[in-house]
Write a protein that holds these residues in place. Structure first.
Motif, mmCIF file in Angstrom:
data_model
loop_
_atom_site.group_PDB
_atom_site.id
_atom_site.type_symbol
_atom_site.label_atom_id
_atom_site.label_comp_id
_atom_site.label_asym_id
_atom_site.label_seq_id
_atom_site.Cartn_x
_atom_site.Cartn_y
_atom_site.Cartn_z
ATOM 1 N N LYS A 235 0.789 -1.286 0.033
ATOM 2 C CA LYS A 235 0.259 0.222 0.025
ATOM 3 C C LYS A 235 0.620 1.243 0.011
ATOM 4 N N LEU A 236 0.297 2.106 -0.870
ATOM 5 C CA LEU A 236 1.220 3.587 -0.852
ATOM 6 C C LEU A 236 0.196 4.664 -0.252
ATOM 7 N N PRO A 237 0.709 5.208 0.947
ATOM 8 C CA PRO A 237 -0.129 6.228 1.570
ATOM 9 C C PRO A 237 0.266 7.714 0.910
ATOM 10 N N VAL A 238 -0.547 8.498 0.820
ATOM 11 C CA VAL A 238 -0.547 9.874 0.157
ATOM 12 C C VAL A 238 -0.914 10.693 1.089
ATOM 13 N N ILE A 239 -0.476 11.645 1.925
ATOM 14 C CA ILE A 239 -1.198 12.780 2.525
ATOM 15 C C ILE A 239 -1.798 13.679 1.788
ATOM 16 N N ILE A 240 -2.972 13.996 2.251
ATOM 17 C CA ILE A 240 -3.897 14.966 1.391
ATOM 18 C C ILE A 240 -4.608 15.805 2.206
ATOM 19 N N GLY A 241 -5.247 17.152 1.986
ATOM 20 C CA GLY A 241 -5.801 17.910 2.778
ATOM 21 C C GLY A 241 -7.458 17.550 2.625
ATOM 22 N N SER A 242 -8.110 18.465 3.588
ATOM 23 C CA SER A 242 -9.620 17.933 3.707
ATOM 24 C C SER A 242 -10.589 18.127 2.408
ATOM 25 N N LEU A 243 -10.162 19.184 1.574
ATOM 26 C CA LEU A 243 -11.247 19.542 0.313
ATOM 27 C C LEU A 243 -10.667 18.427 -0.453
ATOM 28 N N GLU A 244 -9.438 18.142 -0.338
ATOM 29 C CA GLU A 244 -9.119 16.948 -1.579
ATOM 30 C C GLU A 244 -9.759 15.707 -1.211
ATOM 31 N N ALA A 245 -9.692 15.277 0.161
ATOM 32 C CA ALA A 245 -10.313 14.094 0.575
ATOM 33 C C ALA A 245 -11.916 14.199 0.410
ATOM 34 N N LYS A 246 -12.363 15.320 0.350
ATOM 35 C CA LYS A 246 -13.897 15.529 0.310
ATOM 36 C C LYS A 246 -14.209 14.994 -1.405
ATOM 37 N N ALA A 247 -13.423 15.538 -2.083
ATOM 38 C CA ALA A 247 -13.515 15.178 -3.423
ATOM 39 C C ALA A 247 -13.487 14.122 -4.007
ATOM 40 N N ILE A 248 -12.469 13.250 -3.227
ATOM 41 C CA ILE A 248 -12.552 11.739 -3.621
ATOM 42 C C ILE A 248 -13.522 10.906 -2.813
ATOM 43 N N ARG A 249 -13.808 11.313 -1.577
ATOM 44 C CA ARG A 249 -14.731 10.518 -0.649
ATOM 45 C C ARG A 249 -16.179 10.663 -1.547
ATOM 46 N N ILE A 250 -16.749 11.837 -2.074
ATOM 47 C CA ILE A 250 -17.850 11.920 -2.824
ATOM 48 C C ILE A 250 -17.873 10.996 -4.067
ATOM 49 N N LYS A 251 -17.001 10.792 -4.673
ATOM 50 C CA LYS A 251 -16.900 9.775 -5.907
ATOM 51 C C LYS A 251 -16.798 8.481 -5.295
ATOM 52 N N MET A 252 -16.030 8.009 -4.231
ATOM 53 C CA MET A 252 -16.037 6.795 -3.689
ATOM 54 C C MET A 252 -17.388 6.207 -3.202
ATOM 55 N N LEU A 253 -18.339 7.340 -2.772
ATOM 56 C CA LEU A 253 -19.609 6.804 -2.345
ATOM 57 C C LEU A 253 -20.681 7.129 -3.413
ATOM 58 N N ASN A 254 -20.118 7.559 -4.877
ATOM 59 C CA ASN A 254 -21.117 7.930 -5.644
ATOM 60 C C ASN A 254 -22.219 8.759 -5.051
ATOM 61 N N TYR A 255 -21.834 9.871 -4.485
ATOM 62 C CA TYR A 255 -22.964 10.686 -4.021
ATOM 63 C C TYR A 255 -23.069 11.924 -5.236
ATOM 64 N N LYS A 256 -24.264 12.218 -5.459
ATOM 65 C CA LYS A 256 -24.566 12.932 -6.349
ATOM 66 C C LYS A 256 -24.889 14.509 -5.646
ATOM 67 N N LEU A 257 -23.940 15.376 -6.199
ATOM 68 C CA LEU A 257 -24.213 16.824 -5.742
ATOM 69 C C LEU A 257 -25.210 17.717 -6.772
ATOM 70 N N PRO A 258 -25.831 18.767 -5.895
ATOM 71 C CA PRO A 258 -26.771 19.255 -6.889
ATOM 72 C C PRO A 258 -26.185 19.944 -7.811
ATOM 73 N N ARG A 259 -24.739 20.576 -7.708
ATOM 74 C CA ARG A 259 -23.971 21.279 -8.589
ATOM 75 C C ARG A 259 -22.733 20.633 -8.813
ATOM 76 N N PRO A 260 -22.063 20.576 -9.966
ATOM 77 C CA PRO A 260 -20.779 20.063 -10.096
ATOM 78 C C PRO A 260 -19.781 20.641 -9.232
ATOM 79 N N TRP A 261 -18.619 19.893 -8.874
ATOM 80 C CA TRP A 261 -17.549 20.064 -8.152
ATOM 81 C C TRP A 261 -16.477 20.573 -9.309
ATOM 82 N N THR A 262 -15.242 21.117 -9.098
ATOM 83 C CA THR A 262 -14.473 21.441 -9.841
ATOM 84 C C THR A 262 -13.970 20.203 -10.853
ATOM 85 N N HIS A 263 -13.718 19.015 -10.240
ATOM 86 C CA HIS A 263 -13.404 17.653 -10.845
ATOM 87 C C HIS A 263 -14.507 17.372 -11.734
#
Length: 188
Positions: free
Chosen positions: A33-61
């Motif tokens: 396993k390879l650990p990469v330290i990231i910030g909270s906003l970046e983590a949120k952008a990844i977590r949203i996709k991991m959970l397949n959460y649909k946002l009302p408006r698109p995020w930058t990614h």
């Protein structure tokens, strides 16, 4: 350069400082396993996709994905190509009508985009060999010195001195000096 394919394994939110997360990538068909330290906003952008959460408006990614699709450009892969002072560096490889385009990216953004494009994530064999998590016991892992910045190294140095662990303190002191010398060289 030997490339190793990775997949998203997990993300931990129990790091100090509080707004830091460990994004854990795992070798495909392997267990390193390879650990990469990231910030909270970046983590949120990844977590949203991991959970397949649909946002009302698109995020930058998501906006980036829509834009490249409209332009007919496809993200083919990402490559984590360098680690320096706890910072991981990545390239995005796009296909634009048969022409390969390589763009430098923060690794957190690269992973967030890879999840959205459903494209592979790679690193080099050298990075995997040097930076992978090392299991110390059933519930603890060690990370390499490259995983942390100078401020964390200085805190660890203070602690090593307080605990009279002078061998560890000397290694930490040497690493801090090496990094400070590198910073001076870049400024000149």
């Amino acid at each position: 350069m030997d490339e190793i394919e990775l997949k998203l394994h997990d993300m931990s939110s129990t790091l100090q400082p509080v707004d830091a997360y460990a994004l854990v990538l795992e070798k495909v068909n392997g267990n390193r396993k390879l650990p990469v330290i990231i910030g909270s906003l970046e983590a949120k952008a990844i977590r949203i996709k991991m959970l397949n959460y649909k946002l009302p408006r698109p995020w930058t990614h998501d906006l980036f994905l829509s834009l490249t699709r409209e332009l007919g450009v496809t993200l083919k892969k990402i490559l984590i190509y360098k680690v320096e002072d706890g910072i991981y560096y990545s390239y995005l490889f796009f296909d634009n009508a048969g022409e390969e385009i390589k763009i430098d990216s923060r690794t957190s953004d690269a992973v967030a985009l890879a999840l959205r494009y459903k494209c592979p994530i790679y690193t080099t064999a050298q990075i995997m060999d040097e930076e992978h998590l090392r299991e110390e016991s059933d519930s603890s892992f060690s990370v390499t010195v490259n995983m942390v910045g100078i401020s964390v190294l200085k805190e660890a140095l203070t602690k090593a001195i307080a605990e009279e662990n002078y061998e560890q303190a000397s290694r930490l002191r040497d690493e801090i000096r090496r990094r400070e010398e590198l910073k001076k060289q870049y400024k000149e």
